[in-house]
Design an enzyme around this catalytic site. Structure first.
Site, PDB file in Angstrom:
ATOM      1  N   ASP A 349       0.949  -4.324   0.126  1.00 34.46           N
ATOM      2  CA  ASP A 349       0.477  -5.500   0.512  1.00 34.46           C
ATOM      3  C   ASP A 349      -1.238  -6.135   0.726  1.00 34.46           C
ATOM      4  O   ASP A 349      -1.672  -5.245   1.582  1.00 34.46           O
ATOM      5  CB  ASP A 349       1.142  -6.063   1.698  1.00 34.46           C
ATOM      6  CG  ASP A 349       2.577  -6.755   1.308  1.00 34.46           C
ATOM      7  OD1 ASP A 349       2.643  -7.608   0.331  1.00 34.46           O
ATOM      8  OD2 ASP A 349       3.626  -6.455   2.051  1.00 34.46           O
ATOM      9  N   THR A 350      -1.784  -6.877   0.153  1.00 39.88           N
ATOM     10  CA  THR A 350      -3.056  -6.922   0.236  1.00 39.88           C
ATOM     11  C   THR A 350      -3.282  -8.532   0.125  1.00 39.88           C
ATOM     12  O   THR A 350      -2.365  -9.429  -0.335  1.00 39.88           O
ATOM     13  CB  THR A 350      -3.815  -6.471  -1.047  1.00 39.88           C
ATOM     14  OG1 THR A 350      -3.227  -4.997  -0.941  1.00 39.88           O
ATOM     15  CG2 THR A 350      -5.106  -6.460  -1.257  1.00 39.88           C
ATOM     16  N   VAL A 351      -4.515  -9.083   0.374  1.00 36.80           N
ATOM     17  CA  VAL A 351      -5.055 -10.203   0.146  1.00 36.80           C
ATOM     18  C   VAL A 351      -6.357 -10.197  -0.756  1.00 36.80           C
ATOM     19  O   VAL A 351      -7.118  -9.495  -0.466  1.00 36.80           O
ATOM     20  CB  VAL A 351      -5.134 -11.136   1.367  1.00 36.80           C
ATOM     21  CG1 VAL A 351      -3.985 -11.656   2.205  1.00 36.80           C
ATOM     22  CG2 VAL A 351      -6.050 -10.609   2.243  1.00 36.80           C
TER      23      VAL A 351
END
Length: 537
Positions: A349-351
Site C-alpha cells: 500500500d502506497t501513495v
C-alpha cells in the site's frame, strides 16, 4: 484519442496552464492546488498534498514511512533524485532476528520497522527546492486530523480487511476502530494524537521527530513490542540526494531512482519491450501481453539476484541497462510458451502524486508504509502508523537484500519521469509494490506506442503478474476490457490467467501530468481505481 478496452469512466484529461496536481485522494489534490494558487511552488504543493494523504489514507502512508522524490528544478536546470528511505536499526541482524524466535524475516510487528524517512525527505526537498515553510504546508493536514474527515470506501474497506491486525495493539485499535468496528463510508475519522504530532513538526521541525518527543514515543513503542530501534538510529538518519538512472525508449528518456529501489527493473523491462513492434502487435493482444509478462519475469529475476542497498552490495547497473543485454533477454522469450522464473512478490500500500507549477518545476513523489497499515503498530500517543518496510529484507546471507545493521531494504517505490529533448514531458507513477514496474511499462506503451491521452492511458485495462503464496506458477491477473480470446490464448501459452472484477487496487493507483510545451498546457490524469483527481488552474 484512440478507443481501447471496454467503456471506461468518461472522465476527461484535466487541462490547465498555471499549475497541476494529481493525487489519489481529492482532499489532497485540493490542498496541493491551493498551495499553487497561493504562490507556492510544486515542491511546496507536493509536501502539502502528501501530508494530507498521511491523514486520509493512513492505511497507505504515514509520517512513519519512507518517501522518494524526482524533482525537475528549473533553477538548476537538472533532474534531482532524493532517496528518503530509512535504514535497519544498528542492533538488527539475521542472528538477532533468529534469536528472537523467527526463522524468516517477520512481515509485521516491531522487527519489520526500519527508520522512517518521510519527515526528513520533506525537509530536505523543501530546503533545496521549496519556497514555503513546513509549518504552513502542514496546516490542511492538521485540520483534517483534528476536525476529522469523511471516511471513503477504500479506507473503510482497508480498515475492515486489517481489523484483526489493528485490534492487536491498543493504540491502533483506539485510532482506527473507535466504535469497536470498522468505520463505514461517510463516517468521520478524527485523529487527535496525529494532529498533535503534526503540530509538533510544524513548531519544531524534523528534530521533534528524530531527536524529540515523537521519536521517543516511536522508540518506546517498538521496544515494548520486542524490537531494537533506538533514538540513536533515528537521530543518525539522513535522506540522500542520488543520481537518477535512465534508459531511452523510442527517443524518449525514461528516468527512475537507483537502488535500493527497483527502478532499474522498470528500465530493464522497457529495454526489452523496445525491441518489439508494440503498435503492430496490437493493444491488448495475447502476442503483446505475453511478451510484456515474459519481460517482467526476466527483469524481476535480475532484481532478486542483484538489487539491494548500494552501500552494501555492488549492483551491475551498466550491464542491466545495456541495450545489448536486453537483446540477450529478448532472445530468451519463447513467443509461444511462458517461462517459469517466478520472483519474490509482496502486497503493498502506497501513495503516488505528481505536481507541475508555472515555472516548469515538476515533482514525482511516492510515499509508503509498505503493507496496509504497515507494521500494525501505532506509536503510542502520536497517531503515527509505523511502516513495515523491513519485511522486504531476507535472512538469507546469499541475497543482496539480506538484513544488516544500517542497511536500507530493497524498495518498491519508483517515481518516474519521461523526458523529451532533455526536459520533462510526462511525470508519472503508481502505487502497487512489485506491480509498479509492470504498471509503468503499460503506461509507457499506452502513451508512446498507442498515443493515448493521459486519462485514457491510465484508465486502459491492466494486467499484473505475481506469485501467490504456495504457488509455483505466477498468476496473471487481467482487468475487464481485454478480449476473452486473449485470455484463452494466454492460457494456451502456459499462463495461469485470473480475471479481476471492476476497478481493482491490485492494479495500482496511477497519476500523471503531461507537459504540452507547444501550447503551454498541462494535461493531468488520476486513477479511478483510487479516489483522486487531477486539478489545475
Amino acid at each position: 484519442m484512440r478507443s481501447i478496452g471496454a467503456e471506461r469512466t468518461g472522465r476527461p484529461t484535466t487541462r490547465a496552464t498555471e499549475g497541476m496536481v494529481a493525487t489519489p485522494h481529492y482532499l489532497a489534490s485540493v490542498a496541493g492546488l491551493r498551495v499553487l494558487q497561493e504562490g507556492g511552488n510544486a515542491v511546496d504543493a507536493a509536501v502539502a498534498a502528501n501530508a494530507v494523504l498521511n491523514v486520509v489514507y493512513p492505511n497507505q502512508c504515514s509520517l512513519g514511512g519512507d518517501a522518494f522524490f524526482l524533482i525537475w528544478e528549473p533553477s538548476e536546470e537538472r533532474l534531482l533524485a532524493l532517496n528518503g528511505s530509512g535504514r535497519a536499526p544498528a542492533q538488527a541482524s539475521p542472528e538477532a532476528v533468529r534469536a528472537a524466535g523467527y526463522t524468516t524475516m517477520p512481515q509485521r510487528g516491531a522487527w519489520a520497522v526500519t527508520v522512517p524517512g518521510t519527515v526528513d525527505a520533506w525537509a530536505a526537498a523543501l530546503a533545496r527546492c521549496g519556497s514555503r515553510p513546513l509549518a504552513e504546508l502542514l496546516r490542511p493536514a492538521i485540520e483534517y486530523a483534528e476536525r476529522g474527515f469523511a471516511v471513503t470506501p477504500l479506507l473503510s474497506e482497508a480498515i475492515a480487511d486489517t481489523a484483526e491486525l489493528l485490534r492487536a495493539q491498543a493504540a491502533a485499535y483506539r485510532q482506527f476502530l473507535p466504535q469497536g468496528r470498522p468505520l463505514r463510508p461517510g463516517e468521520r475519522l478524527v485523529q487527535p494524537d496525529l494532529a498533535r504530532s503534526l503540530r509538533l513538526l510544524a513548531e519544531h521541525g524534523p528534530d521533534a521527530f528524530y531527536r524529540g518527543p515523537i521519536g521517543e514515543a516511536i522508540v518506546a513503542t517498538v521496544q515494548s513490542a520486542g524490537g531494537v530501534l533506538t533514538l540513536d538510529d533515528l537521530a543518525e538518519h539522513r535522506s540522500t540526494w542520488v543520481e537518477p538512472i535512465s534508459t531511452t525508449y523510442r527517443g524518449l528518456e525514461l528516468v527512475e531512482l537507483p537502488p535500493n529501489t527497483h527502478g532499474v527493473t522498470a528500465l530493464e523491462m522497457a529495454n526489452i519491450i523496445e525491441g518489439y513492434e508494440v503498435a503492430e502487435l496490437g493493444w491488448g493482444s495475447a502476442e503483446l501481453l505475453h511478451r510484456m509478462v515474459e519481460a517482467k519475469k526476466l527483469a524481476f529475476s535480475d532484481r532478486d539476484r542483484y538489487v539491494g542497498d548500494p552501500d552494501f552490495v555492488q549492483v551491475p547497473l551498466d550491464r542491466l541497462l545495456d541495450k545489448r543485454y536486453a537483446e540477450e533477454l529478448r532472445r530468451r522469450i519463447d513467443p509461444e510458451r511462458a517461462l517459469s522464473v517466478p520472483s519474490v512478490t509482496w502486497d503493498n500500500d502506497t501513495v503516488y502524486l505528481c505536481v507541475v507549477d508555472r515555472e516548469g518545476r515538476a515533482v514525482s513523489l511516492i510515499q509508503s508504509i509498505f503493507q496496509s497499515f504497515g507494521s500494525g503498530l501505532v506509536a503510542e500517543g502520536t497517531g503515527i502508523v509505523l511502516h513495515n518496510r523491513g519485511a522486504c529484507f531476507t535472512l538469507d546471507p546469499a541475497s543482496p537484500n539480506c538484513l544488516a545493521p544500517g542497511k536500507r531494504p530493497l524498495h518498491t517505490l519508483i517515481p518516474a519521469m519521461l523526458l523529451r529533448d532533455g526536459l520533462p514531458w510526462v511525470v508519472f507513477g503508481s502505487m502497487g509494490g512489485h506491480g509498479q514496474p509492470q504498471i509503468q511499462l503499460q503506461l509507457l506503451a499506452n502513451l508512446v506506442d498507442f498515443e493515448l491521452e493521459p486519462q485514457a492511458a491510465i484508465e486502459a485495462p491492466r494486467w499484473l503478474s505475481r506469485l501467490e503464496p504456495g504457488d509455483e506458477v505466477e498468476t496473471l491477473y487481467l482487468e475487464p476490457g481485454f478480449d476473452a480470446s486473449a485470455g484463452e490464448e494466454l492460457e494456451r501459452r502456459g499462463h495461469n490467467v485470473r480475471w479481476v472484477q471492476g476497478w481493482d487496487s491490485l492494479m495500482g493507483h496511477a497519476q500523471m501530468i503531461r507537459i504540452d510545451r507547444g501550447h503551454g498546457v498541462l494535461e493531468g490524469a488520476a486513477d479511478p481505481r483510487a479516489e483522486g483527481y487531477a486539478l489545475g488552474w
